[in-house]
Design a protein around this motif. Structure first.
Motif, short mmCIF file in Angstrom:
data_model
loop_
_atom_site.label_atom_id
_atom_site.label_comp_id
_atom_site.label_asym_id
_atom_site.label_seq_id
_atom_site.Cartn_x
_atom_site.Cartn_y
_atom_site.Cartn_z
N ASP A 31 14.37 -14.99 -5.56
CA ASP A 31 13.24 -14.89 -6.47
C ASP A 31 12.79 -13.43 -6.56
OD1 ASP A 31 9.83 -16.21 -6.57
OD2 ASP A 31 11.17 -15.47 -8.14
N TYR A 32 13.17 -12.77 -7.63
CA TYR A 32 12.77 -11.38 -7.83
C TYR A 32 12.89 -11.04 -9.31
CZ TYR A 32 17.86 -10.62 -7.66
OH TYR A 32 19.21 -10.68 -7.88
N ALA A 33 12.46 -9.89 -9.66
CA ALA A 33 12.55 -9.42 -11.04
C ALA A 33 13.34 -8.12 -11.08
CB ALA A 33 11.17 -9.19 -11.63
N SER A 54 14.95 -15.82 -11.36
CA SER A 54 14.91 -17.21 -10.89
C SER A 54 14.68 -18.19 -12.03
CB SER A 54 13.83 -17.38 -9.83
OG SER A 54 12.56 -17.10 -10.36
N ASP A 55 13.92 -17.83 -13.04
CA ASP A 55 13.68 -18.77 -14.13
C ASP A 55 14.02 -18.20 -15.51
OD1 ASP A 55 10.07 -18.41 -13.89
OD2 ASP A 55 11.59 -17.11 -14.75
N GLY A 56 14.51 -16.97 -15.54
CA GLY A 56 15.02 -16.44 -16.80
C GLY A 56 14.00 -15.90 -17.77
N ILE A 57 12.75 -15.82 -17.38
CA ILE A 57 11.73 -15.26 -18.27
C ILE A 57 12.05 -13.79 -18.52
CG2 ILE A 57 9.30 -14.68 -18.52
CD1 ILE A 57 8.64 -17.16 -16.90
N THR A 58 11.98 -13.39 -19.78
CA THR A 58 12.31 -12.01 -20.15
C THR A 58 11.18 -11.36 -20.94
OG1 THR A 58 13.40 -12.74 -22.19
CG2 THR A 58 14.78 -12.54 -20.23
N LEU A 100 9.80 -7.16 -5.85
CA LEU A 100 9.82 -8.25 -4.88
C LEU A 100 9.15 -9.51 -5.43
CD1 LEU A 100 8.98 -6.30 -1.60
CD2 LEU A 100 11.22 -6.90 -2.54
N SER A 101 8.20 -9.32 -6.31
CA SER A 101 7.51 -10.46 -6.90
C SER A 101 7.95 -10.65 -8.34
CB SER A 101 6.00 -10.26 -6.87
OG SER A 101 5.35 -11.29 -7.61
N SER A 102 8.51 -11.79 -8.64
CA SER A 102 8.94 -12.07 -10.01
C SER A 102 7.75 -12.23 -10.96
CB SER A 102 9.79 -13.34 -10.05
OG SER A 102 9.06 -14.45 -9.57
N LEU A 103 6.54 -12.40 -10.41
CA LEU A 103 5.35 -12.52 -11.26
C LEU A 103 5.09 -11.25 -12.06
CD1 LEU A 103 2.89 -14.35 -8.83
CD2 LEU A 103 4.08 -15.31 -10.81
N VAL A 104 5.68 -10.17 -11.65
CA VAL A 104 5.46 -8.91 -12.35
C VAL A 104 5.90 -9.01 -13.81
CG1 VAL A 104 7.71 -7.87 -11.78
CG2 VAL A 104 5.71 -6.41 -12.13
N VAL A 105 6.85 -9.88 -14.09
CA VAL A 105 7.32 -10.05 -15.47
C VAL A 105 6.17 -10.51 -16.37
CG1 VAL A 105 8.88 -11.34 -16.96
CG2 VAL A 105 9.68 -10.50 -14.74
N LEU A 106 5.28 -11.30 -15.81
CA LEU A 106 4.16 -11.85 -16.59
C LEU A 106 2.91 -10.97 -16.52
CD1 LEU A 106 4.48 -15.60 -15.57
CD2 LEU A 106 5.34 -14.48 -17.64
N THR A 108 2.50 -7.08 -15.04
CA THR A 108 2.68 -5.66 -15.34
C THR A 108 4.17 -5.32 -15.31
OG1 THR A 108 2.28 -5.17 -13.02
CG2 THR A 108 0.41 -4.94 -14.52
N PRO A 109 4.93 -5.79 -16.29
CA PRO A 109 6.38 -5.68 -16.22
C PRO A 109 6.93 -4.26 -16.19
CG PRO A 109 5.68 -6.40 -18.40
CD PRO A 109 4.49 -6.47 -17.52
N TYR A 110 6.17 -3.29 -16.68
CA TYR A 110 6.69 -1.93 -16.74
C TYR A 110 5.88 -0.96 -15.91
CZ TYR A 110 9.03 -4.22 -20.60
OH TYR A 110 9.76 -5.11 -21.36
N SER A 111 5.22 -1.49 -14.90
CA SER A 111 4.51 -0.63 -13.95
C SER A 111 5.49 -0.24 -12.86
CB SER A 111 3.31 -1.37 -13.36
OG SER A 111 2.71 -0.59 -12.36
N ALA A 112 5.89 1.01 -12.85
CA ALA A 112 6.93 1.46 -11.93
C ALA A 112 6.56 1.22 -10.47
CB ALA A 112 7.23 2.94 -12.17
N SER A 113 5.28 1.24 -10.18
CA SER A 113 4.84 1.06 -8.79
C SER A 113 5.10 -0.35 -8.28
CB SER A 113 3.35 1.40 -8.66
OG SER A 113 2.57 0.53 -9.45
N GLU A 114 5.36 -1.29 -9.20
CA GLU A 114 5.65 -2.67 -8.80
C GLU A 114 7.10 -2.84 -8.35
OE1 GLU A 114 3.52 -5.04 -8.56
OE2 GLU A 114 1.79 -4.34 -9.71
N TYR A 115 7.91 -1.85 -8.59
CA TYR A 115 9.34 -1.96 -8.31
C TYR A 115 9.69 -1.18 -7.05
CZ TYR A 115 9.59 -4.25 -12.76
OH TYR A 115 9.40 -5.14 -13.77
N HIS A 116 10.30 -1.88 -6.11
CA HIS A 116 10.47 -1.32 -4.79
C HIS A 116 11.84 -0.69 -4.56
CE1 HIS A 116 7.38 -4.45 -4.69
NE2 HIS A 116 6.80 -3.73 -3.77
N TYR A 117 12.81 -1.09 -5.36
CA TYR A 117 14.16 -0.56 -5.20
C TYR A 117 14.67 -0.12 -6.56
CZ TYR A 117 13.79 -3.04 -0.77
OH TYR A 117 13.37 -3.49 0.46
N TRP A 118 15.35 1.01 -6.56
CA TRP A 118 15.83 1.61 -7.80
C TRP A 118 17.32 1.94 -7.70
CZ3 TRP A 118 12.70 2.84 -12.13
CH2 TRP A 118 11.35 2.52 -11.97
N GLY A 119 18.00 1.76 -8.82
CA GLY A 119 19.38 2.20 -8.92
C GLY A 119 19.44 3.68 -9.24
#
Length: 128
Positions: A31-33, A54-58, A100-106, A108-119
């Motif tokens: 379960d992640y985004a 996990s549920d395909g929300i985009t 780490l939290s898939s809720l971010v999609v709903l 703050t989907p584009y808040s960089a601080s919500e994303y813990h790992y980067w390519g």
């Protein structure tokens, strides 16, 4: 270690297509985004699209809606960004990132601080 490997960038003419891939390894949960961000020279980083694997929300930024499609193959732990009808203004380094939290999609989907790992980023160049 959690690793994200972005690939698929390249040089394409305007109107063409590319498919970016983001392979996730070492993350122990289902379960992640994943989001795609991009940054062009001299411009701020912007969120492009994201998916709850996990549920395909985009979600899509208005600038790419109708042209880009994000999807996930959970068996391969890979997220794709299909980019069609590319424009010169789509040229940028594209990064994938994991929240780490898939809720971010709903929320703050584009808040960089919500994303813990980067390519590491993959370069997309669209010629006019």
């Amino acid at each position: 270690d959690v690793q994200l490997q972005a690939s698929g960038g390249g040089l394409v003419q305007a109107g063409g297509s590319l498919r970016l891939s983001c392979a996730v390894s070492g993350f122990p949960f289902d379960d992640y985004a994943i989001a795609w961000f991009r940054q062009a020279p001299g411009k701020e980083r912007e969120g492009v699209s994201c998916i709850d694997v996990s549920d395909g929300i985009t979600k899509y930024a208005d600038s790419v809606k109708g042209r880009f499609t994000i999807s996930s193959d959970n068996a391969k732990n890979t997220v794709y960004l299909q980019m069609n009808s590319l424009k010169p203004e789509d040229s940028a380094v594209y990064y994938c990132a994991l929240a780490l939290s898939s809720l971010v999609v709903l929320t703050t989907p584009y808040s960089a601080s919500e994303y813990h790992y980067w390519g590491q980023g993959t370069l997309v160049t669209v010629s006019s």
